[in-house]
Design a protein around this motif. Structure first.
Motif, PDB file in Angstrom:
ATOM      1  N   ASP A  68      32.829  94.360  92.772  1.00  0.00           N
ATOM      2  CA  ASP A  68      31.931  93.039  91.928  1.00  0.00           C
ATOM      3  C   ASP A  68      32.926  92.331  90.967  1.00  0.00           C
ATOM      4  O   ASP A  68      32.832  90.543  90.335  1.00  0.00           O
ATOM      5  CB  ASP A  68      31.355  92.969  90.545  1.00  0.00           C
ATOM      6  N   ILE A  69      33.787  92.182  89.626  1.00  0.00           N
ATOM      7  CA  ILE A  69      34.230  92.096  89.037  1.00  0.00           C
ATOM      8  C   ILE A  69      35.113  90.127  89.893  1.00  0.00           C
ATOM      9  O   ILE A  69      36.075  89.513  89.558  1.00  0.00           O
ATOM     10  CB  ILE A  69      35.327  92.827  87.946  1.00  0.00           C
ATOM     11  N   ALA A  70      36.039  90.868  90.588  1.00  0.00           N
ATOM     12  CA  ALA A  70      37.211  90.118  91.623  1.00  0.00           C
ATOM     13  C   ALA A  70      36.882  89.275  92.239  1.00  0.00           C
ATOM     14  O   ALA A  70      36.606  88.190  91.868  1.00  0.00           O
ATOM     15  CB  ALA A  70      37.843  91.439  92.703  1.00  0.00           C
ATOM     16  N   LYS A  71      35.584  89.871  92.350  1.00  0.00           N
ATOM     17  CA  LYS A  71      34.115  88.351  93.960  1.00  0.00           C
ATOM     18  C   LYS A  71      33.397  87.138  92.570  1.00  0.00           C
ATOM     19  O   LYS A  71      33.790  85.711  92.680  1.00  0.00           O
ATOM     20  CB  LYS A  71      32.933  88.890  94.030  1.00  0.00           C
ATOM     21  N   LYS A  72      33.492  87.545  91.567  1.00  0.00           N
ATOM     22  CA  LYS A  72      33.159  86.883  90.485  1.00  0.00           C
ATOM     23  C   LYS A  72      33.973  86.421  89.908  1.00  0.00           C
ATOM     24  O   LYS A  72      34.784  84.603  89.605  1.00  0.00           O
ATOM     25  CB  LYS A  72      32.690  87.409  88.700  1.00  0.00           C
ATOM     26  N   LEU A  73      34.878  86.529  89.456  1.00  0.00           N
ATOM     27  CA  LEU A  73      37.096  86.061  89.173  1.00  0.00           C
ATOM     28  C   LEU A  73      37.026  84.876  90.250  1.00  0.00           C
ATOM     29  O   LEU A  73      37.221  84.000  89.708  1.00  0.00           O
ATOM     30  CB  LEU A  73      37.876  86.844  89.174  1.00  0.00           C
ATOM     31  N   GLY A  74      36.612  84.801  91.422  1.00  0.00           N
ATOM     32  CA  GLY A  74      36.962  84.295  92.717  1.00  0.00           C
ATOM     33  C   GLY A  74      36.559  82.972  92.141  1.00  0.00           C
ATOM     34  O   GLY A  74      36.940  82.080  93.270  1.00  0.00           O
ATOM     35  N   ALA A  75      34.834  83.694  92.593  1.00  0.00           N
ATOM     36  CA  ALA A  75      34.167  82.507  92.832  1.00  0.00           C
ATOM     37  C   ALA A  75      34.277  81.400  91.566  1.00  0.00           C
ATOM     38  O   ALA A  75      34.102  80.222  91.959  1.00  0.00           O
ATOM     39  CB  ALA A  75      32.363  83.342  92.364  1.00  0.00           C
ATOM     40  N   LYS A  76      34.734  81.955  90.401  1.00  0.00           N
ATOM     41  CA  LYS A  76      34.934  80.856  88.787  1.00  0.00           C
ATOM     42  C   LYS A  76      36.146  80.042  89.472  1.00  0.00           C
ATOM     43  O   LYS A  76      36.042  78.910  88.976  1.00  0.00           O
ATOM     44  CB  LYS A  76      35.765  82.229  87.993  1.00  0.00           C
ATOM     45  N   ILE A  77      37.684  80.705  90.409  1.00  0.00           N
ATOM     46  CA  ILE A  77      38.556  79.917  90.611  1.00  0.00           C
ATOM     47  C   ILE A  77      38.087  78.942  91.297  1.00  0.00           C
ATOM     48  O   ILE A  77      38.463  77.633  91.330  1.00  0.00           O
ATOM     49  CB  ILE A  77      39.407  80.962  91.440  1.00  0.00           C
ATOM     50  N   SER A  78      37.585  79.142  92.525  1.00  0.00           N
ATOM     51  CA  SER A  78      36.564  78.132  93.791  1.00  0.00           C
ATOM     52  C   SER A  78      35.906  76.792  93.331  1.00  0.00           C
ATOM     53  O   SER A  78      36.403  76.098  93.489  1.00  0.00           O
ATOM     54  CB  SER A  78      36.060  79.233  95.353  1.00  0.00           C
ATOM     55  N   SER A  79      34.786  77.535  91.749  1.00  0.00           N
ATOM     56  CA  SER A  79      34.133  75.986  91.987  1.00  0.00           C
ATOM     57  C   SER A  79      35.485  75.683  90.963  1.00  0.00           C
ATOM     58  O   SER A  79      35.625  74.243  90.819  1.00  0.00           O
ATOM     59  CB  SER A  79      33.358  76.797  90.966  1.00  0.00           C
ATOM     60  N   ALA A  80      36.505  75.852  90.237  1.00  0.00           N
ATOM     61  CA  ALA A  80      37.309  75.148  88.975  1.00  0.00           C
ATOM     62  C   ALA A  80      37.921  74.498  89.870  1.00  0.00           C
ATOM     63  O   ALA A  80      39.005  73.171  89.602  1.00  0.00           O
ATOM     64  CB  ALA A  80      37.364  76.013  87.789  1.00  0.00           C
ATOM     65  N   TYR A  81      38.724  75.264  90.956  1.00  0.00           N
ATOM     66  CA  TYR A  81      39.881  75.004  91.631  1.00  0.00           C
ATOM     67  C   TYR A  81      39.800  74.124  92.500  1.00  0.00           C
ATOM     68  O   TYR A  81      39.999  75.660  93.645  1.00  0.00           O
ATOM     69  CB  TYR A  81      41.532  75.463  90.778  1.00  0.00           C
ATOM     70  N   PRO A  82      38.889  73.683  94.204  1.00  0.00           N
ATOM     71  CA  PRO A  82      38.601  74.237  95.213  1.00  0.00           C
ATOM     72  C   PRO A  82      39.815  73.787  95.647  1.00  0.00           C
ATOM     73  O   PRO A  82      39.749  73.949  97.230  1.00  0.00           O
ATOM     74  CB  PRO A  82      37.815  72.547  95.211  1.00  0.00           C
ATOM     75  N   GLU A  83      41.189  73.367  95.255  1.00  0.00           N
ATOM     76  CA  GLU A  83      42.173  73.557  96.185  1.00  0.00           C
ATOM     77  C   GLU A  83      42.291  74.127  96.076  1.00  0.00           C
ATOM     78  O   GLU A  83      43.911  74.142  97.028  1.00  0.00           O
ATOM     79  CB  GLU A  83      42.744  72.384  95.519  1.00  0.00           C
TER      80      GLU A  83
END
Length: 367
Positions: A68-83
């Motif tokens: 759960d923490i991993a997916k939440k972290l990944g979602a935050k990174i993808s949202s802020a840095y789509p590249e």
């Protein structure tokens, strides 16, 4: 020396040679552009038939908290840095061998590997988070950390033919840890930098006690060919930590802290390309006694302990230790910003993770 020990040494040496050659080839082929942080691999520890730590009432499994923490972290990174490409070693409740987790990161040419775990201890008083990079474990935290390492590394016993995949490594045999005495992590400084960023951010809560940054022989890190850090986000065996870990809001806040660390690390990682000037002709032999006051410099690495002047880790440079929270930032002091940038080009040849910094009001920040 027993034959088994010699065999370990020869195999480990062969692996080191292969990775050294591979990294040198990749660097030459890709050029400076490869230094941009474009891909991060997030590893949710355990999974499937391997539950990890289990709460005392048997209802909470580490593997689920990690995911759960991993997916939440990944979602935050993808949202802020789509590249930035975000890759998970697992996105569901499946078993992934430790060996495969590193292979996923290497195969995708990742620039950063973050492994998320939950700790546990016999005592319910043990609490807090900790960050770990690859090392032989020979530091002042060896007695407590080796138990953690053995527990995390013992996962390989669930794998088929683990003696082949791990060159005979036995997590229950202290002699097997000879591997880690030979492994020289080319991304030592960068791993330490992210670990320090994570430690600084995690201190803001919701689990506020830091158990420090340490070098330890975690198998999940040892074959990665990029900066790699394992984070133990709290203790399953501690009531206060467990309350946070079983709360969706608590896990979201932990993910936010790790995202903030990622953001800070990426800025420094990418800034390492922005030095337009030629390498400095200055020598640093007379900089040792410069006071740790406001100014400029080149940060070479971060440690949780203070090294003596002239330590071999400085590789001939005169370095000043600047205390920053629970860690020491080791900096080559320079009198001006432009000189710090020029020196950074020179120092980067020796310390790939180094970058120019500003020291202001006791705070060290990327220049």
């Amino acid at each position: 020396m027993r034959m088994k020990t010699l065999e370990h040494i020869l195999k480990a040496a062969a692996i080191i040679f292969f990775f050294s050659f591979h990294m040198a080839f990749q660097a030459n082929a890709a050029g400076d552009d490869a230094l941009c942080l474009k891909t991060v691999v997030i590893d949710a520890g355990h999974g499937g038939k391997d539950p990890g730590c289990v709460s005392r009432d048997g209802k909470v499994y580490e593997k689920n908290i990690n995911l759960d923490i991993a997916k939440k972290l990944g979602a935050k990174i993808s949202s802020a840095y789509p590249e930035v490409k975000v890759i998970y070693t697992r996105s569901t409740d499946v078993f992934v061998p430790l060996n495969s987790r590193a292979e996923i990161a290497n195969r995708n040419d990742a620039n950063l590997f973050i492994s998320i775990h939950v700790n546990a201890a016999a005592s319910t008083q043990a609490h807090g988070f900790s960050t770990h990079i690859l090392g032989d474990g020979k530091n002042d935290r060896i007695s407590s950390n080796m138990d953690v390492c053995r527990r995390e590394n013992s996962v390989i016993l669930l794998e088929e033919d683990y003696t082949t995949d791990y060159q005979g490594f036995d997590p229950n045999d202290p002699e097997s840890f000879i591997f880690f005495n030979l492994m020289q992590n080319a991304y030592y400084e960068q791993s330490l930098t992210f670990a320090a960023d994570a430690d600084k951010e995690m201190l803001k809560g919701p689990v506020r006690h830091s158990r420090g940054i340490s070098q330890d022989p975690f198998l999940v890190l040892w074959k990665t060919t990029m900066p790699a850090v394992l984070v133990e986000v709290g203790f399953m065996s501690n009531a206060s930590d467990l309350k946070t870990l079983t709360s969706s809001a608590g896990r979201s806040e932990i993910a936010q802290r790790l995202f903030n660390a990622f953001k800070s690390f990426k800025a420094k990682y990418d800034a390492s390309l922005d030095y337009a000037a030629e390498p400095s002709a200055h020598h640093v032999s007379n900089l040792t006694n410069m006071p740790a006051e406001d100014g400029y410099g080149v940060q070479v690495f971060v440690l949780s302990k203070k090294l003596p002047a002239g330590d071999k880790s400085f590789k001939g440079y005169d370095v000043t230790a600047v205390k920053a929270g629970n860690v020491y930032k080791y900096i080559i002091k320079m009198p001006a910003a432009d000189e710090a940038r020029r020196m950074a080009r020179q120092v980067k040849k020796t310390f790939p993770g180094s970058f120019p910094v500003r020291i202001e009001d006791g705070t060290v920040s990327a220049l």
